[in-house]
Structures are given as structure tokens and as C-alpha cells.
Design an enzyme around this catalytic site. Structure first.
Site, PDB file in Angstrom:
ATOM      1  N   THR A  94       0.785  -1.090  -0.005  1.00  0.00           N
ATOM      2  CA  THR A  94       0.181   0.121   0.014  1.00  0.00           C
ATOM      3  C   THR A  94       0.817   1.402  -0.028  1.00  0.00           C
ATOM      4  O   THR A  94       0.556   2.166  -0.890  1.00  0.00           O
ATOM      5  CB  THR A  94      -0.946  -0.012   1.078  1.00  0.00           C
ATOM      6  OG1 THR A  94      -1.812  -1.180   1.109  1.00  0.00           O
ATOM      7  CG2 THR A  94      -1.703   1.484   1.496  1.00  0.00           C
ATOM      8  N   LYS A 176      -7.082   4.851   5.688  1.00  0.00           N
ATOM      9  CA  LYS A 176      -5.509   4.461   6.144  1.00  0.00           C
ATOM     10  C   LYS A 176      -4.974   5.833   6.122  1.00  0.00           C
ATOM     11  O   LYS A 176      -5.150   6.742   5.112  1.00  0.00           O
ATOM     12  CB  LYS A 176      -5.154   3.637   4.982  1.00  0.00           C
ATOM     13  CG  LYS A 176      -5.590   2.124   5.093  1.00  0.00           C
ATOM     14  CD  LYS A 176      -4.803   1.361   4.332  1.00  0.00           C
ATOM     15  CE  LYS A 176      -5.384  -0.120   4.309  1.00  0.00           C
ATOM     16  NZ  LYS A 176      -4.470  -1.102   3.449  1.00  0.00           N
ATOM     17  N   HIS A 501      -0.674  -9.934  -0.733  1.00  0.00           N
ATOM     18  CA  HIS A 501       0.022  -9.337  -1.867  1.00  0.00           C
ATOM     19  C   HIS A 501       1.528  -9.073  -1.557  1.00  0.00           C
ATOM     20  O   HIS A 501       1.970  -9.209  -0.378  1.00  0.00           O
ATOM     21  CB  HIS A 501      -0.922  -7.932  -2.324  1.00  0.00           C
ATOM     22  CG  HIS A 501      -0.918  -7.116  -1.157  1.00  0.00           C
ATOM     23  ND1 HIS A 501      -0.205  -6.119  -0.815  1.00  0.00           N
ATOM     24  CD2 HIS A 501      -2.065  -7.130  -0.399  1.00  0.00           C
ATOM     25  CE1 HIS A 501      -0.772  -5.479   0.142  1.00  0.00           C
ATOM     26  NE2 HIS A 501      -1.591  -5.955   0.440  1.00  0.00           N
TER      27      HIS A 501
END
Length: 560
Positions: A94, A176, A501
Site C-alpha cells: 500500500t 488509512k 499481496h
């Protein structure tokens, strides 16, 4: 010659008459006027960058029949679809993803090499947005002690702020912190993120402001967050969700307090054992709350209301939490995208009404994809599995002791990187390159490690294709480790339920890239594009400087 003198005399006379009437227009004034007129008719009023956290490309096609015409389909039908868009580096996480999208470069240059990574200077793990030199705003919790100070290059939002003499606004919004902060850049007016637990409030940091604006306080005092603590059931009859697996299976995590990971979910009751308002992050309602807040920001900050371009960076994080919890083949992920599609439609309709159709520009992409749950892949005979890091560590420590007489030669192992203590290497009279090579050869013998590269190789060799090129683009000399590990395809260090991921494989690198609105052509391409191309393309569209570290290319075929 006589004609020339006559022409000169005529021009002097004309200039004299103009001066007497105070109507002389200089070349500079003409240029300024033309530029001004051009800007008012063509320059986009608002750029909206949308990042959907953990969105694989095939979510566009897999759930197509369930989408309406105003969300994803509107972007595709009226905008430009880059169907073969990939990340050109690893790790696909991310923090690096959001940074690369907005800076137009890779971790090799922007320095965000992970969400959390080992800092070789202070000898400890750090978080990509962590900043102990700032204070939380909107909460007494340390969740607000964040800033973009570890990001080493500018974003296109920074460049737009510089270009407009700080008149164009830039605001970041995400559940986030890193999804709001890193895209907004160093010069942003604000970045806001959601603090759950018992508060359920949007917060910020003193990097941007000393106190929350009144509109944010009013939003937090409203019942928006509270209203989403309700029952989560599928939007449509679950029997019609034929694009995903069975609701009851062995591949999903679920919530504490509920025996099975099956619909429906009573979020109000479950919130008591799932960190209060944080439960919303792992439901589609987290995206709805983000949309509510983004709309409130557009309204309160008057974004896109003049001819000076503003930038709004919106990151939808709930998709990532749902994917990690339930996996990419779950009913929950399908319902989340169906509902996100409706949130996007609601958002675009609001922008049409307030900014104006054709007056704003949107791009939509993702910060990474995700792998199918390996235990599910195993059940259908696809090679996949789980990495045993504890067994690796035990074997590796034995090697270090037998070879060098100590395990202290290694400072840290994280993010598939091994950091060697260079002072220790020197004190033992060893050669660093030899140590790197010996560790690499040892690691290559371990189960489920397919490739190993040393820092020396990544710093000196030139790779133009394959996983090696992605590793090199993600390797930062100052911040990355001495030895880089690559696991076998679909082998992950994770639990037996849910998706994750981080790799260089297509399931992690292939993500959507859609452009829409002011200055964008209608069309599609199968030509390969890469994530760092986004920022230069938006910069070219706006006519501003590229982010200072940008390495991507302008996608001229999408610009009208």
C-alpha cells in the site's frame, strides 16, 4: 526603400495615437490575455485521483454484469481504459503503491520501500508515514502522529501547488493514514484519515494544521459512522452472486464473535469484539463513509469552484481489509465491489452537480492486486502454499553460527530482505560482497525460495525485463537490504484464510487504470502501461512540471 520609411512612419503615428488614447496593448499583455482565456476554457478545475486498495484488474470484468452505468462502466464508456496496466516494481504494498502513483516513480527513487521497513541508520523498524515530531489533531491517540517526511520526491499535487503559487488546493482522504498522506504530498493543505476504535472520527496531524476545520468537527459529531454499524447483508439476492465462490468455505477469516464467515453480519453487535468502529474498515460501509467524507470535503473546501486546479486524492481502503479477511473469491469481496460501484456513481453525480460535467478529471487505479487464497488454489490443483518463516529462521541462524561464529552478522530480516551488519562484517575482517553472495547461495537452498539477488547485483547490473527488472526498480540503495528473496509463485507468508499481496507476479501487478473527464479521450488500449506513467500524464494534462523524481512516460494517447 521609400515604402519601408512610409511603413515605419505609419507605425510610429499609430503608436502615438494609441498612447494619446491610452489603448496601447503590448505583446506581453496580448500573450497574458490569450493564456488567461485559454486557461478558463480548457484547464480542468479539479483532478480527482481514486485508488482502490487491492483491486485486481479482473474485478472490472468479473463483476461487470452487477455494475450499474454510473460508476465503473461510466469511467470505461466515457473515458479511457488501459487494460494492460501493471506495477513495474516490487514490493506491491500500500505505501509504495500510493507513493508511486502520485510521484510517477518507483521505490528506487521515492524511498518508500514498504509499509513498514528497517531503517539502517537508526537500526529499527519504521512505519512509512510515522513522524514522532508532529502531534495528533482530532484525537489524543498517537494515530495522528503522521506525515509524508519519509517520501523523498514530490507528487503531481505538490507540483500543482507550486505552479499555482499555492492557490490550488490539495487534500487527501482515506481510511488509512498512508492512503491519505502519501498521495497528498509535502505541500498539501490537508490529509484526513479514519481513527476507529471507540472514537470513529476523521483525524489529521499538526504537519497540516493545529486544529480540525469546523466542517470536519461537524462531520465527526454527526451520525455518519454510527449509521453504518448495522446489518451487512448482500445488496442483491446472494444466489445471484455467481461470480464468486460459496459463502461457507474454509478459506475465509470472518469476525470475532461469529462462528462462520457467512452473511449476514450484525456489525453493531460484532463491533464490541472487533475494535469498535474499526470493524467498518473491513466492510463496504468503510467505502461509503469515505465517499461521504470526500463529498463533504469538496463542498466545504470549495474544490473545483474556480479556474485554479485543485487536487483531491481519495483512497478506498475497505476493499483491502475485506480482501485480506475473506479472500479474492469471496461473496464478501463481490458485494463490496458492487456497493463501491454505487458509491462511485453517487460521487460522480455530486461532482457533476457542483463542479460541472466535463470540468473535472478523474483517474482510477489500485495500489496492488492480490493472490487467490493459496489453500483454495491447492484445492483445485494449482501450485500454491505457505512459507514457513520460523523454520527458515532456525536453519539460517544455524548457518550463520557455523559459518561466521555468530548470528549478529545479520541485523534484520523483513519484507523478504536480509540486512547485514556492515560494522560486524568489518570487525570480523570479512568482505561484504563475499558475505552477500554466501548468504544468497544459502537462502537459495531453502524450500519455496525461487530466486535470490544481492544488493551488489541489483546496484550494478541492468535488468530490462522479468522479475529482475521489478526488483531493481524497487531497490533503494540507502534503504533496501543486502540480500533480496523471491518466493515461489502463490507461496505467501500468511494465514490459511484470506488474501495478501507483495510479489512481482501478475496477480499482484495487474491493476485497473481508467481516465475520465476533462481533457481525456474516449477509448481503450492493450498496450502495456505502468503505474509511474500516471503522474506524468496528469502533469502533462495540466501543463505543469512533472514530479521531480518522475521516471514514467506521458500516455499521450489518453489526452484529448
Amino acid at each position: 526603400m521609400k515604402n519601408i520609411f512610409t511603413l515605419v512612419a505609419f507605425l510610429l503615428l499609430l503608436g502615438s495615437c494609441g498612447s494619446q488614447n491610452n489603448t496601447v496593448i503590448t505583446k506581453a499583455e496580448v500573450t497574458t490575455q490569450v493564456t488567461s482565456d485559454s486557461d478558463t476554457t480548457s484547464r480542468t478545475k479539479l483532478v480527482v485521483g481514486i485508488v482502490v486498495d487491492q483491486m485486481r484488474y479482473d474485478y472490472l470484468t468479473r463483476f461487470d454484469a452487477k455494475y450499474g452505468n454510473g460508476g465503473f462502466k461510466r469511467l470505461i464508456s466515457e473515458g479511457f481504459n488501459c487494460k494492460n496496466n501493471h506495477f513495474n516494481y516490487v514490493p506491491t504494498y500500500t505505501g509504495p503503491g500510493h507513493t508511486s502513483i502520485y510521484t510517477g516513480t518507483t521505490p528506487k527513487y521515492h524511498g518508500i520501500i514498504g509499509n513498514n521497513f528497517y531503517d539502517k541508520e537508526i537500526k529499527t523498524m519504521v512505519y512509512c508515514a510515522q513522524d514522532d515530531n508532529v502531534a495528533s489533531v482530532g484525537t489524543s491517540d498517537a494515530a495522528g502522529k503522521m506525515s509524508p517526511h519519509r517520501m523523498q520526491t514530490t507528487t503531481f499535487g505538490d507540483e500543482n501547488r507550486l505552479f499555482t503559487q499555492m492557490q490550488g488546493k490539495t487534500i487527501g482522504v482515506s481510511l488509512k493514514d498512508r492512503g491519505a498522506i502519501l498521495p497528498a504530498g509535502h505541500t498539501a493543505n490537508a490529509a484526513y484519515w479514519f481513527h476507529g476504535k471507540e472514537e470513529g472520527a476523521w483525524i489529521s496531524s499538526s504537519f497540516y494544521m493545529e486544529d480540525l476545520p469546523q466542517w470536519v468537527k461537524d462531520f465527526n459529531a454527526s451520525e455518519y459512522a454510527q449509521s453504518y454499524l448495522k446489518v451487512w447483508n448482500t445488496l442483491y439476492d446472494i444466489s445471484t452472486y455467481t461470480e464468486s465462490g460459496t459463502d461457507l468455505n474454509n478459506f475465509e477469516g470472518g469476525f470475532k464473535g461469529k462462528e462462520t464467515a457467512t452473511f449476514p453480519y450484525d456489525l453493531k453487535t460484532l463491533s464490541e469484539t472487533n475494535r469498535g468502529f474499526d470493524i467498518l474498515k473491513a466492510t463496504p460501509y468503510g467505502n461509503s463513509l469515505t465517499t461521504d467524507f470526500a463529498i463533504a470535503a469538496v463542498k466545504a473546501e470549495n474544490l473545483g469552484q474556480d479556474n485554479i486546479t485543485d487536487v483531491l486524492a481519495v483512497s478506498y481502503s475497505a476493499t483491502d481489509y475485506v480482501g485480506h479477511n475473506f479472500g479474492v473469491n469471496s461473496k464478501e469481496i463481490e458485494d463490496t465491489y458492487i456497493r463501491l460501484d454505487k458509491d462511485l456513481e453517487r460521487f460522480f453525480n455530486y461532482l457533476d452537480e457542483t463542479v460541472g460535467k466535463g470540468e473535472y478529471t478523474v483517474f482510477l487505479t489500485a495500489d496492488h492486486g492480490a493472490v487467490d487464497v493459496p489453500s483454495y488454489l491447492q484445492s483445485v490443483n494449482v501450485p500454491a502454499g505457505y512459507v514457513d518463516n520460523y523454520a527458515r529462521k532456525e536453519t539460517f541462524n544455524k548457518f550463520l553460527t557455523e559459518t561466521y561464529g555468530t548470528t549478529d552478522l545479520v541485523e534484520n530480516v523483513s519484507n523478504d530482505q536480509i540486512f547485514v551488519d556492515r560494522a560486524k562484517v568489518k570487525s570480523l575482517g570479512l568482505n561484504l560482497i563475499d558475505v552477500q553472495n554466501e548468504i544468497a547461495m544459502e537462502q537459495l537452498t531453502y524450500p519455496n525460495i525461487s530466486k535470490v539477488y544481492t544488493a551488489t547485483a541489483l546496484s550494478s547490473a541492468g535488468f530490462s525485463e522479468g522479475i529482475e527488472a521489478l526488483l531493481q526498480n524497487g531497490y533503494n540503495q540507502k534503504r533496501s537490504g543486502d540480500v533480496i528473496l523471491v518466493n515461489d509463485p502463490a507461496f505467501i507468508a500468511y494465514g490459511k484464510t484470506g488474501s495478501t499481496h507483495g510479489s512481482a507476479l501478475n496477480y499482484d501487478t495487474h491493476v485497473p487504470l481508467l481516465f475520465f473527464g476533462n481533457g481525456i479521450k474516449q477509448g481503450e488500449t492493450l498496450k502495456k502501461t505502468v503505474i509511474p506513467d500516471i503522474a506524468p500524464t496528469i502533469s502533462a494534462l495540466l501543463g505543469i512540471s512533472f514530479p521531480n523524481g518522475a521516471t514514467g512516460s506521458v500516455l499521450g494517447f489518453v489526452i484529448d
